[in-house]
Design a protein around this motif. Structure first.
Motif, PDB file in Angstrom:
ATOM      1  N   GLN A  14     121.917 -16.096  55.312  1.00  0.00           N
ATOM      2  CA  GLN A  14     121.744 -15.880  54.120  1.00  0.00           C
ATOM      3  C   GLN A  14     122.977 -17.183  53.084  1.00  0.00           C
ATOM      4  N   MET A  15     122.162 -17.973  52.362  1.00  0.00           N
ATOM      5  CA  MET A  15     123.760 -19.020  51.584  1.00  0.00           C
ATOM      6  C   MET A  15     123.613 -18.815  50.409  1.00  0.00           C
ATOM      7  N   ASN A  16     124.724 -18.658  50.073  1.00  0.00           N
ATOM      8  CA  ASN A  16     124.656 -17.761  48.573  1.00  0.00           C
ATOM      9  C   ASN A  16     126.089 -19.482  48.014  1.00  0.00           C
ATOM     10  N   SER A  17     126.178 -19.423  47.178  1.00  0.00           N
ATOM     11  CA  SER A  17     127.052 -20.700  46.413  1.00  0.00           C
ATOM     12  C   SER A  17     127.124 -21.305  46.972  1.00  0.00           C
ATOM     13  N   LEU A  18     125.167 -22.782  46.640  1.00  0.00           N
ATOM     14  CA  LEU A  18     125.129 -23.299  47.566  1.00  0.00           C
ATOM     15  C   LEU A  18     125.650 -24.639  46.755  1.00  0.00           C
ATOM     16  N   LYS A  19     125.778 -25.377  47.201  1.00  0.00           N
ATOM     17  CA  LYS A  19     126.631 -26.775  46.530  1.00  0.00           C
ATOM     18  C   LYS A  19     124.674 -28.107  46.699  1.00  0.00           C
ATOM     19  N   PRO A  20     125.080 -28.857  45.851  1.00  0.00           N
ATOM     20  CA  PRO A  20     124.346 -30.260  46.827  1.00  0.00           C
ATOM     21  C   PRO A  20     124.156 -30.796  48.212  1.00  0.00           C
ATOM     22  N   GLU A  21     125.321 -30.857  48.141  1.00  0.00           N
ATOM     23  CA  GLU A  21     125.757 -31.042  49.451  1.00  0.00           C
ATOM     24  C   GLU A  21     125.212 -29.746  50.978  1.00  0.00           C
ATOM     25  N   ASP A  22     124.539 -29.157  50.621  1.00  0.00           N
ATOM     26  CA  ASP A  22     123.835 -28.247  51.474  1.00  0.00           C
ATOM     27  C   ASP A  22     122.162 -28.789  51.766  1.00  0.00           C
ATOM     28  N   THR A  23     121.823 -29.318  50.304  1.00  0.00           N
ATOM     29  CA  THR A  23     120.798 -30.091  50.877  1.00  0.00           C
ATOM     30  C   THR A  23     120.485 -30.666  52.200  1.00  0.00           C
ATOM     31  N   ALA A  24     119.040 -30.448  52.696  1.00  0.00           N
ATOM     32  CA  ALA A  24     118.829 -30.599  54.200  1.00  0.00           C
ATOM     33  C   ALA A  24     118.044 -30.164  54.708  1.00  0.00           C
ATOM     34  N   VAL A  25     117.033 -30.307  56.253  1.00  0.00           N
ATOM     35  CA  VAL A  25     116.079 -29.793  56.647  1.00  0.00           C
ATOM     36  C   VAL A  25     116.720 -29.104  57.596  1.00  0.00           C
ATOM     37  N   TYR A  26     116.058 -27.138  56.956  1.00  0.00           N
ATOM     38  CA  TYR A  26     116.866 -26.549  58.929  1.00  0.00           C
ATOM     39  C   TYR A  26     116.650 -25.993  59.123  1.00  0.00           C
ATOM     40  N   TYR A  27     117.248 -25.739  60.481  1.00  0.00           N
ATOM     41  CA  TYR A  27     116.379 -25.668  61.615  1.00  0.00           C
ATOM     42  C   TYR A  27     117.017 -24.252  62.600  1.00  0.00           C
ATOM     43  N   CYS A  28     116.379 -23.739  63.734  1.00  0.00           N
ATOM     44  CA  CYS A  28     116.855 -22.744  64.094  1.00  0.00           C
ATOM     45  C   CYS A  28     116.616 -23.088  65.154  1.00  0.00           C
ATOM     46  N   ASN A  29     117.422 -22.629  67.130  1.00  0.00           N
ATOM     47  CA  ASN A  29     118.180 -22.955  67.873  1.00  0.00           C
ATOM     48  C   ASN A  29     118.384 -22.416  68.528  1.00  0.00           C
ATOM     49  N   ALA A  30     117.788 -21.707  69.776  1.00  0.00           N
ATOM     50  CA  ALA A  30     119.347 -21.024  71.304  1.00  0.00           C
ATOM     51  C   ALA A  30     120.471 -22.324  71.572  1.00  0.00           C
ATOM     52  N   PHE A  31     121.094 -22.181  71.825  1.00  0.00           N
ATOM     53  CA  PHE A  31     121.790 -22.834  72.792  1.00  0.00           C
ATOM     54  C   PHE A  31     121.888 -22.957  74.140  1.00  0.00           C
ATOM     55  N   SER A  32     121.535 -23.722  75.090  1.00  0.00           N
ATOM     56  CA  SER A  32     121.844 -23.549  75.750  1.00  0.00           C
ATOM     57  C   SER A  32     123.194 -23.638  76.537  1.00  0.00           C
ATOM     58  N   PHE A  33     124.044 -23.893  75.509  1.00  0.00           N
ATOM     59  CA  PHE A  33     125.310 -24.034  76.375  1.00  0.00           C
ATOM     60  C   PHE A  33     125.959 -23.715  75.076  1.00  0.00           C
ATOM     61  N   PHE A  34     126.632 -22.748  74.859  1.00  0.00           N
ATOM     62  CA  PHE A  34     127.566 -22.489  74.419  1.00  0.00           C
ATOM     63  C   PHE A  34     129.213 -22.121  74.618  1.00  0.00           C
ATOM     64  N   ARG A  35     130.448 -23.129  73.665  1.00  0.00           N
ATOM     65  CA  ARG A  35     131.491 -22.692  74.444  1.00  0.00           C
ATOM     66  C   ARG A  35     132.555 -22.933  73.090  1.00  0.00           C
ATOM     67  N   VAL A  36     133.466 -21.267  73.236  1.00  0.00           N
ATOM     68  CA  VAL A  36     134.778 -21.196  72.389  1.00  0.00           C
ATOM     69  C   VAL A  36     135.794 -21.211  72.732  1.00  0.00           C
ATOM     70  N   GLU A  37     136.345 -22.029  72.673  1.00  0.00           N
ATOM     71  CA  GLU A  37     138.371 -22.753  72.685  1.00  0.00           C
ATOM     72  C   GLU A  37     138.988 -22.245  71.244  1.00  0.00           C
ATOM     73  N   GLY A  38     139.697 -21.273  71.582  1.00  0.00           N
ATOM     74  CA  GLY A  38     140.726 -20.588  69.990  1.00  0.00           C
ATOM     75  C   GLY A  38     139.904 -20.335  69.236  1.00  0.00           C
ATOM     76  N   SER A  39     139.951 -21.250  67.477  1.00  0.00           N
ATOM     77  CA  SER A  39     138.956 -21.171  66.434  1.00  0.00           C
ATOM     78  C   SER A  39     137.991 -22.336  66.442  1.00  0.00           C
ATOM     79  N   SER A  40     138.033 -23.142  67.414  1.00  0.00           N
ATOM     80  CA  SER A  40     136.591 -24.433  67.117  1.00  0.00           C
ATOM     81  C   SER A  40     135.478 -23.773  68.717  1.00  0.00           C
ATOM     82  N   TRP A  41     134.522 -24.161  67.835  1.00  0.00           N
ATOM     83  CA  TRP A  41     133.178 -23.487  68.992  1.00  0.00           C
ATOM     84  C   TRP A  41     132.190 -25.032  69.251  1.00  0.00           C
TER      85      TRP A  41
END
Length: 127
Positions: A82-109
């Motif tokens: 769900q995308m709200n308050s869209l901005k011109p800089e959001d213009t792009a082709v959007y893709y979804c995908n599964a992650f083969s690897f995912f990591r969270v370190e503190g507030s970063s991922w």
């Protein structure tokens, strides 16, 4: 390999909203970390949002936090953005995908998506 079909893109004015959908054909979908990515003309593909296997943890790029919401329906093998308050800089082709690897370190991922991609869906935001 997961097969993915994105839909829901379109053209909107700045401040508008869109809801993207991604249907996945994989019997293990409920076990997958999923993500939305985007690629603007002349730029590399970037991660936008991610969600864990059961949907109770979500992660966002700083540029979309507070405006985009990712969700996952394991019964329908579908992930949404769900995308709200869209901005011109959001213009792009959007893709979804599964992650083969995912990591969270503190507030970063970070994570590594699988190599195969769907056709994506175009989002165009005009000012």
């Amino acid at each position: 390999q997961v097969q993915l079909a994105e839909s829901g893109g379109g053209s909107v004015q700045a401040g508008g909203s869109l809801r993207l959908s991604c249907a996945a054909s994989d019997p293990t979908f409920s076990n997958l970390f999923m993500g939305w990515f985007r690629q603007a003309p002349g730029k590399e593909r970037e991660s936008v949002a991610a969600i864990n296997w059961n949907g109770d943890s979500t992660y966002y790029a700083h540029s979309v936090k507070g405006r985009f919401t990712i969700s996952k329906d394991n019964a329908k093998n579908t992930v949404y953005l769900q995308m709200n308050s869209l901005k011109p800089e959001d213009t792009a082709v959007y893709y979804c995908n599964a992650f083969s690897f995912f990591r969270v370190e503190g507030s970063s991922w970070s994570g590594a998506p699988y190599d195969d991609w769907g056709q994506g869906t175009q989002v165009t935001v005009s000012s």
